[in-house]
Design a protein around this motif. Structure first.
Motif, mmCIF file in Angstrom:
data_model
loop_
_atom_site.group_PDB
_atom_site.id
_atom_site.type_symbol
_atom_site.label_atom_id
_atom_site.label_comp_id
_atom_site.label_asym_id
_atom_site.label_seq_id
_atom_site.Cartn_x
_atom_site.Cartn_y
_atom_site.Cartn_z
ATOM 1 N N VAL A 108 0.863 -1.175 0.000
ATOM 2 C CA VAL A 108 0.000 0.000 0.000
ATOM 3 C C VAL A 108 0.903 1.230 0.000
ATOM 4 O O VAL A 108 1.787 1.353 0.845
ATOM 5 C CB VAL A 108 -0.920 0.025 1.238
ATOM 6 N N ILE A 109 0.693 2.127 -0.950
ATOM 7 C CA ILE A 109 1.492 3.354 -1.064
ATOM 8 C C ILE A 109 0.576 4.549 -0.881
ATOM 9 O O ILE A 109 -0.425 4.691 -1.584
ATOM 10 C CB ILE A 109 2.198 3.430 -2.434
ATOM 11 N N ASP A 110 0.924 5.392 0.076
ATOM 12 C CA ASP A 110 0.157 6.616 0.327
ATOM 13 C C ASP A 110 0.586 7.655 -0.701
ATOM 14 O O ASP A 110 1.731 8.094 -0.714
ATOM 15 C CB ASP A 110 0.430 7.116 1.736
ATOM 16 N N THR A 111 -0.339 8.047 -1.560
ATOM 17 C CA THR A 111 -0.040 9.011 -2.620
ATOM 18 C C THR A 111 -0.731 10.354 -2.387
ATOM 19 O O THR A 111 -0.726 11.213 -3.253
ATOM 20 C CB THR A 111 -0.492 8.456 -3.989
ATOM 21 N N SER A 112 -1.307 10.518 -1.206
ATOM 22 C CA SER A 112 -2.141 11.702 -0.941
ATOM 23 C C SER A 112 -1.386 13.019 -1.055
ATOM 24 O O SER A 112 -1.990 14.043 -1.380
ATOM 25 C CB SER A 112 -2.786 11.594 0.436
ATOM 26 N N THR A 113 -0.080 13.004 -0.823
ATOM 27 C CA THR A 113 0.690 14.245 -0.936
ATOM 28 C C THR A 113 1.366 14.382 -2.299
ATOM 29 O O THR A 113 2.063 15.365 -2.536
ATOM 30 C CB THR A 113 1.764 14.335 0.167
ATOM 31 N N HIS A 114 1.148 13.406 -3.180
ATOM 32 C CA HIS A 114 1.839 13.399 -4.476
ATOM 33 C C HIS A 114 0.943 13.676 -5.669
ATOM 34 O O HIS A 114 1.421 14.066 -6.719
ATOM 35 C CB HIS A 114 2.545 12.060 -4.686
ATOM 36 N N THR A 115 -0.357 13.414 -5.506
ATOM 37 C CA THR A 115 -1.287 13.619 -6.611
ATOM 38 C C THR A 115 -2.683 13.895 -6.057
ATOM 39 O O THR A 115 -3.057 13.298 -5.047
ATOM 40 C CB THR A 115 -1.338 12.395 -7.558
ATOM 41 N N PRO A 116 -3.436 14.745 -6.712
ATOM 42 C CA PRO A 116 -4.822 14.970 -6.269
ATOM 43 C C PRO A 116 -5.797 13.927 -6.815
ATOM 44 O O PRO A 116 -6.975 13.948 -6.485
ATOM 45 C CB PRO A 116 -5.136 16.356 -6.841
ATOM 46 N N LEU A 117 -5.314 13.004 -7.626
ATOM 47 C CA LEU A 117 -6.194 12.055 -8.295
ATOM 48 C C LEU A 117 -6.676 10.923 -7.390
ATOM 49 O O LEU A 117 -7.785 10.423 -7.548
ATOM 50 C CB LEU A 117 -5.502 11.468 -9.519
ATOM 51 N N PHE A 118 -5.827 10.471 -6.473
ATOM 52 C CA PHE A 118 -6.183 9.375 -5.565
ATOM 53 C C PHE A 118 -5.269 9.447 -4.351
ATOM 54 O O PHE A 118 -4.224 10.102 -4.378
ATOM 55 C CB PHE A 118 -6.083 7.999 -6.252
ATOM 56 N N ASP A 119 -5.675 8.762 -3.283
ATOM 57 C CA ASP A 119 -4.938 8.827 -2.020
ATOM 58 C C ASP A 119 -4.054 7.615 -1.752
ATOM 59 O O ASP A 119 -3.114 7.698 -0.977
ATOM 60 C CB ASP A 119 -5.918 8.993 -0.853
ATOM 61 N N ARG A 120 -4.374 6.503 -2.338
ATOM 62 C CA ARG A 120 -3.594 5.284 -2.133
ATOM 63 C C ARG A 120 -3.514 4.494 -3.424
ATOM 64 O O ARG A 120 -4.428 4.504 -4.242
ATOM 65 C CB ARG A 120 -4.239 4.358 -1.101
ATOM 66 N N ILE A 121 -2.397 3.767 -3.528
ATOM 67 C CA ILE A 121 -2.250 2.740 -4.553
ATOM 68 C C ILE A 121 -2.015 1.444 -3.796
ATOM 69 O O ILE A 121 -1.210 1.411 -2.865
ATOM 70 C CB ILE A 121 -1.046 3.009 -5.481
ATOM 71 N N VAL A 122 -2.721 0.410 -4.196
ATOM 72 C CA VAL A 122 -2.487 -0.917 -3.642
ATOM 73 C C VAL A 122 -2.005 -1.781 -4.788
ATOM 74 O O VAL A 122 -2.653 -1.845 -5.841
ATOM 75 C CB VAL A 122 -3.757 -1.511 -3.002
ATOM 76 N N ILE A 123 -0.853 -2.416 -4.594
ATOM 77 C CA ILE A 123 -0.268 -3.269 -5.627
ATOM 78 C C ILE A 123 -0.160 -4.678 -5.058
ATOM 79 O O ILE A 123 0.276 -4.860 -3.917
ATOM 80 C CB ILE A 123 1.131 -2.765 -6.038
ATOM 81 N N ALA A 124 -0.563 -5.663 -5.859
ATOM 82 C CA ALA A 124 -0.482 -7.057 -5.429
ATOM 83 C C ALA A 124 -0.097 -7.933 -6.615
ATOM 84 O O ALA A 124 -0.365 -7.587 -7.763
ATOM 85 C CB ALA A 124 -1.823 -7.512 -4.862
ATOM 86 N N SER A 125 0.521 -9.064 -6.311
ATOM 87 C CA SER A 125 0.912 -10.007 -7.355
ATOM 88 C C SER A 125 0.005 -11.229 -7.342
ATOM 89 O O SER A 125 -0.482 -11.650 -6.288
ATOM 90 C CB SER A 125 2.355 -10.471 -7.133
ATOM 91 N N ALA A 126 -0.170 -11.794 -8.536
ATOM 92 C CA ALA A 126 -0.944 -13.023 -8.722
ATOM 93 C C ALA A 126 -0.146 -13.964 -9.610
ATOM 94 O O ALA A 126 0.641 -13.516 -10.446
ATOM 95 C CB ALA A 126 -2.284 -12.703 -9.364
ATOM 96 N N GLU A 127 -0.359 -15.244 -9.428
ATOM 97 C CA GLU A 127 0.435 -16.247 -10.145
ATOM 98 C C GLU A 127 -0.022 -16.508 -11.581
ATOM 99 O O GLU A 127 0.746 -17.040 -12.372
ATOM 100 C CB GLU A 127 0.421 -17.567 -9.371
ATOM 101 N N SER A 128 -1.249 -16.159 -11.907
ATOM 102 C CA SER A 128 -1.767 -16.460 -13.237
ATOM 103 C C SER A 128 -2.799 -15.412 -13.638
ATOM 104 O O SER A 128 -3.272 -14.644 -12.793
ATOM 105 C CB SER A 128 -2.439 -17.846 -13.241
ATOM 106 N N SER A 129 -3.147 -15.413 -14.907
ATOM 107 C CA SER A 129 -4.180 -14.471 -15.355
ATOM 108 C C SER A 129 -5.520 -14.803 -14.702
ATOM 109 O O SER A 129 -6.291 -13.905 -14.370
ATOM 110 C CB SER A 129 -4.296 -14.474 -16.878
ATOM 111 N N ARG A 130 -5.767 -16.054 -14.465
ATOM 112 C CA ARG A 130 -7.010 -16.456 -13.791
ATOM 113 C C ARG A 130 -7.049 -15.892 -12.368
ATOM 114 O O ARG A 130 -8.070 -15.366 -11.933
ATOM 115 C CB ARG A 130 -7.113 -17.979 -13.779
#
Length: 117
Positions: free
Chosen positions: A24-46
């Motif tokens: 989870v990355i707090d972006t609230s002080t970097h852009t007015p577009l959104f406050d957080r980015i959540v990035i996660a990995s998955a093993e397959s397209s499914r």
């Protein structure tokens, strides 16, 4: 819905379907577009599509709104836009290639340096 509550719902939804390396990355002080980015990995397209769908389902169940979803066709990188939080579910090769964590950490460091001058 407030951001901490929405963030908990998103992370729990990702954990339900065994997402890896959730960040989870707090972006609230970097852009007015959104406050957080959540990035996660998955093993397959499914799994990528299932994770993104679970996030959408859990947010809607809690009374939140899903603004848009992109990338479900290929499943390599699915983006779920929740307004104040943007969720990126990526396969490891795609995540390694785009390095969103580094991009946002570099942006944060550059802005801190610029404001301290």
């Amino acid at each position: 819905m407030d951001i901490p509550t929405l963030q908990k719902i998103v992370v729990a939804a990702l954990e339900d379907i065994k997402a890896r390396d959730i960040e989870v990355i707090d972006t609230s002080t970097h852009t007015p577009l959104f406050d957080r980015i959540v990035i996660a990995s998955a093993e397959s397209s499914r799994q990528t599509r299932a994770l993104a769908q679970n996030v959408q389902d859990k947010v809607k169940e809690a009374g939140g709104e899903v603004l848009s979803v992109e990338g479900q066709d290929t499943g390599e990188w699915v983006l779920v836009d929740l307004g104040s939080i943007v969720v990126h579910v990526m396969q490891p090769a795609v995540r390694s290639y785009y390095k969103l964590e580094e991009l946002w950490n570099t942006t944060a460091a550059s802005r801190r340096a610029a404001t301290s001058r």
